[in-house]
Design a protein around this motif. Structure first.
Motif, PDB file in Angstrom:
ATOM      1  N   LEU A 185     -41.276   8.629 -13.337  1.00  0.00           N
ATOM      2  CA  LEU A 185     -39.835   8.385 -13.302  1.00  0.00           C
ATOM      3  C   LEU A 185     -39.143   9.303 -12.297  1.00  0.00           C
ATOM      4  N   GLU A 186     -39.540  10.569 -12.300  1.00  0.00           N
ATOM      5  CA  GLU A 186     -38.878  11.524 -11.402  1.00  0.00           C
ATOM      6  C   GLU A 186     -39.152  11.189  -9.940  1.00  0.00           C
ATOM      7  N   GLU A 191     -36.751   9.009  -4.997  1.00  0.00           N
ATOM      8  CA  GLU A 191     -36.819   8.104  -3.862  1.00  0.00           C
ATOM      9  C   GLU A 191     -35.570   7.226  -3.761  1.00  0.00           C
ATOM     10  N   MET A 192     -34.974   6.916  -4.923  1.00  0.00           N
ATOM     11  CA  MET A 192     -33.883   5.935  -4.941  1.00  0.00           C
ATOM     12  C   MET A 192     -32.485   6.542  -4.982  1.00  0.00           C
ATOM     13  N   VAL A 193     -32.362   7.741  -5.540  1.00  0.00           N
ATOM     14  CA  VAL A 193     -31.029   8.284  -5.815  1.00  0.00           C
ATOM     15  C   VAL A 193     -30.844   9.647  -5.149  1.00  0.00           C
ATOM     16  N   GLU A 194     -29.707   9.796  -4.492  1.00  0.00           N
ATOM     17  CA  GLU A 194     -29.348  11.034  -3.798  1.00  0.00           C
ATOM     18  C   GLU A 194     -29.127  12.159  -4.817  1.00  0.00           C
ATOM     19  N   PRO A 195     -29.683  13.351  -4.580  1.00  0.00           N
ATOM     20  CA  PRO A 195     -29.391  14.477  -5.476  1.00  0.00           C
ATOM     21  C   PRO A 195     -27.884  14.719  -5.518  1.00  0.00           C
ATOM     22  N   GLY A 196     -27.394  15.159  -6.671  1.00  0.00           N
ATOM     23  CA  GLY A 196     -25.957  15.354  -6.825  1.00  0.00           C
ATOM     24  C   GLY A 196     -25.288  14.151  -7.472  1.00  0.00           C
ATOM     25  N   ALA A 197     -25.987  13.016  -7.502  1.00  0.00           N
ATOM     26  CA  ALA A 197     -25.421  11.825  -8.132  1.00  0.00           C
ATOM     27  C   ALA A 197     -25.333  12.039  -9.644  1.00  0.00           C
ATOM     28  N   PHE A 198     -24.432  11.275 -10.261  1.00  0.00           N
ATOM     29  CA  PHE A 198     -24.234  11.309 -11.699  1.00  0.00           C
ATOM     30  C   PHE A 198     -25.147  10.225 -12.292  1.00  0.00           C
ATOM     31  N   ASP A 202     -31.015   6.582 -20.846  1.00  0.00           N
ATOM     32  CA  ASP A 202     -31.104   6.729 -22.300  1.00  0.00           C
ATOM     33  C   ASP A 202     -31.814   8.047 -22.622  1.00  0.00           C
ATOM     34  N   GLY A 203     -32.141   8.234 -23.882  1.00  0.00           N
ATOM     35  CA  GLY A 203     -32.657   9.530 -24.312  1.00  0.00           C
ATOM     36  C   GLY A 203     -34.163   9.702 -24.210  1.00  0.00           C
ATOM     37  N   TRP A 204     -34.827   8.805 -23.501  1.00  0.00           N
ATOM     38  CA  TRP A 204     -36.273   8.898 -23.314  1.00  0.00           C
ATOM     39  C   TRP A 204     -36.658  10.259 -22.712  1.00  0.00           C
ATOM     40  N   ALA A 205     -37.719  10.855 -23.285  1.00  0.00           N
ATOM     41  CA  ALA A 205     -38.118  12.208 -22.880  1.00  0.00           C
ATOM     42  C   ALA A 205     -38.460  12.299 -21.392  1.00  0.00           C
ATOM     43  N   GLY A 206     -38.914  11.197 -20.816  1.00  0.00           N
ATOM     44  CA  GLY A 206     -39.286  11.198 -19.404  1.00  0.00           C
ATOM     45  C   GLY A 206     -38.135  11.539 -18.472  1.00  0.00           C
ATOM     46  N   TYR A 207     -36.899  11.411 -18.963  1.00  0.00           N
ATOM     47  CA  TYR A 207     -35.732  11.703 -18.120  1.00  0.00           C
ATOM     48  C   TYR A 207     -35.191  13.112 -18.335  1.00  0.00           C
ATOM     49  N   SER A 208     -35.835  13.877 -19.241  1.00  0.00           N
ATOM     50  CA  SER A 208     -35.172  15.096 -19.721  1.00  0.00           C
ATOM     51  C   SER A 208     -35.043  16.202 -18.669  1.00  0.00           C
ATOM     52  N   LYS A 209     -35.819  16.088 -17.580  1.00  0.00           N
ATOM     53  CA  LYS A 209     -35.764  17.178 -16.577  1.00  0.00           C
ATOM     54  C   LYS A 209     -34.906  16.831 -15.358  1.00  0.00           C
ATOM     55  N   LEU A 210     -34.117  15.761 -15.451  1.00  0.00           N
ATOM     56  CA  LEU A 210     -33.377  15.318 -14.258  1.00  0.00           C
ATOM     57  C   LEU A 210     -32.388  16.363 -13.755  1.00  0.00           C
ATOM     58  N   SER A 211     -31.801  17.135 -14.681  1.00  0.00           N
ATOM     59  CA  SER A 211     -30.834  18.160 -14.253  1.00  0.00           C
ATOM     60  C   SER A 211     -31.493  19.177 -13.340  1.00  0.00           C
ATOM     61  N   GLY A 214     -31.527  18.427  -9.687  1.00  0.00           N
ATOM     62  CA  GLY A 214     -30.276  18.399  -8.916  1.00  0.00           C
ATOM     63  C   GLY A 214     -29.357  17.236  -9.248  1.00  0.00           C
ATOM     64  N   TYR A 215     -29.649  16.521 -10.339  1.00  0.00           N
ATOM     65  CA  TYR A 215     -28.771  15.413 -10.725  1.00  0.00           C
ATOM     66  C   TYR A 215     -27.841  15.847 -11.853  1.00  0.00           C
ATOM     67  N   ALA A 216     -26.636  15.283 -11.890  1.00  0.00           N
ATOM     68  CA  ALA A 216     -25.773  15.445 -13.052  1.00  0.00           C
ATOM     69  C   ALA A 216     -26.219  14.373 -14.038  1.00  0.00           C
ATOM     70  N   HIS A 217     -26.873  14.752 -15.089  1.00  0.00           N
ATOM     71  CA  HIS A 217     -27.543  13.799 -15.966  1.00  0.00           C
ATOM     72  C   HIS A 217     -26.771  13.591 -17.263  1.00  0.00           C
ATOM     73  N   GLN A 218     -26.505  12.339 -17.581  1.00  0.00           N
ATOM     74  CA  GLN A 218     -25.856  12.038 -18.858  1.00  0.00           C
ATOM     75  C   GLN A 218     -26.729  11.099 -19.667  1.00  0.00           C
ATOM     76  N   VAL A 219     -27.022  11.488 -20.910  1.00  0.00           N
ATOM     77  CA  VAL A 219     -27.794  10.620 -21.793  1.00  0.00           C
ATOM     78  C   VAL A 219     -26.834   9.694 -22.524  1.00  0.00           C
ATOM     79  N   ILE A 220     -27.021   8.393 -22.341  1.00  0.00           N
ATOM     80  CA  ILE A 220     -26.098   7.409 -22.903  1.00  0.00           C
ATOM     81  C   ILE A 220     -26.422   7.098 -24.346  1.00  0.00           C
ATOM     82  N   ARG A 221     -27.702   7.037 -24.672  1.00  0.00           N
ATOM     83  CA  ARG A 221     -28.049   6.712 -26.048  1.00  0.00           C
ATOM     84  C   ARG A 221     -29.308   7.473 -26.427  1.00  0.00           C
ATOM     85  N   GLN A 222     -29.561   7.536 -27.696  1.00  0.00           N
ATOM     86  CA  GLN A 222     -30.667   8.356 -28.145  1.00  0.00           C
ATOM     87  C   GLN A 222     -31.897   7.542 -28.547  1.00  0.00           C
TER      88      GLN A 222
END
Ligand code: ZN
Length: 312
Positions: A185-186, A191-198, A202-211, A214-222
């Motif tokens: 995922l990372e 490859e697809m998203v510019e660092p600094g983007a918001f 969702d709350g999948w563990a695979g996304y937990s290190k996005l911050s 360099g991304y502003a990471h918001q978890v929408i659902r758990q």
């Protein structure tokens, strides 16, 4: 220049000869004028054969050499027709349809042309998504919904990144995933998203290190179930993608070539508001002129499951 035909009649009139197609292709290939690939000189004569002969070293160069259309035995006129056809179909083009329409000798020729053009649909050096971006996985190529963390038989997992302007969809990027691990995922997100983007996920563990990337990471659902509608941008794109794959390929998704179908979908989707079909055609020719050749062998190597019977 951004100069293109608006209608089929204009297209037919304008590109009725090899010379006209060559001149147009040359304009897009060398927007700042001809450059000799051998010595870099900018002086050349256009020969009657269609080749450009360098005024300094004498090297002869065809307008298609060094592009995705290199070594084609068919007239550019036919390629232009195919590019017009591809960009004017609402639901994409399959090889059989193309073979019939243009009277191409073989399925394999039609197939290889489409795959060359799909490569040209990815603009070299295109920029990444920015602003607010929803990210979610989806499955294509199967009927049952899949589960994360284990391979879903007969399906491919696709990561969808969708720019959101309030509730409106902007540009998208699609990436085929081997699995939904953090590493996959990372890599795909970088490859697809510019660092600094918001980035909303969702709350999948695979996304937990996005911050930490360099991304502003918001978890929408758990929850971690695929297919809920809490990331509506991604969900909408997933629905359109599935419908488009069904319409274009009659459900026969070749997983080996899924990347190319994703590229075609992305090319169309990101230009959906373009009022002129002619402009899509222009972009495709422009990108075909900017892309390096791909040997047929490199494309066919992956073509398991579909063995063309005909010769090129
Ligand atoms: Zn030269």
């Amino acid at each position: 220049m951004e100069d293109y035909p608006q209608t089929l009649v204009e297209f037919e009139e304008r590109f009725s000869t090899e010379e006209a197609c060559r001149a147009y292709f040359a304009e897009l290939r060398w927007p700042y004028g001809f450059r000799c690939p051998l010595c870099g000189s900018d002086s050349a004569w256009a020969r009657r054969s269609g080749l450009y002969e360098c005024g300094v070293c004498g090297r002869q160069t065809s307008v298609t050499s060094g592009t995705i259309l290199q070594d084609t035995k068919k007239p550019l006129r036919l390629w232009f027709r195919v590019m017009w056809h591809v960009t004017n179909q609402k639901y994409g083009t399959n090889a059989l349809g193309l073979q019939r329409m243009l009277g191409l000798g073989s399925y394999r020729t039609a197939w290889s042309w489409l795959h060359k053009l799909r490569r040209a649909m990815v603009r070299p050096g295109r920029e990444r998504l920015s602003g607010t971006v929803q990210v979610d996985e989806s499955y294509v190529g199967g009927e049952k919904s899949g589960k994360r963390g284990r391979g879903a038989a007969g399906k491919s997992m696709v990561l969808i990144a969708a720019e959101m302007d309030a509730s409106r969809l902007g540009r998208v990027r699609l990436h085929r995933l081997q699995n939904a691990s953090a590493a996959s995922l990372e890599t795909a997100i970088q490859e697809m998203v510019e660092p600094g983007a918001f980035v909303c996920t969702d709350g999948w563990a695979g996304y937990s290190k996005l911050s930490s990337l360099g991304y502003a990471h918001q978890v929408i659902r758990q929850t971690a179930a695929v297919g809920d509608d809490l990331l509506p941008g991604c969900h909408k794109v997933a629905g359109l993608l599935k419908r488009w794959l069904l319409g274009t390929l009659q459900g026969a998704v070749s997983h080996e070539h899924l990347e190319y179908y994703l590229d075609e979908f992305t090319f169309r989707f990101n230009r959906r508001t373009s009022r002129s079909r002619g402009k899509l055609f222009y972009r495709l020719v422009q990108q075909a002129a900017a892309i390096e050749p791909v040997p047929l062998k490199a494309m066919v190597k992956h073509a398991r499951g579909r063995k063309p019977n005909h010769k090129m």
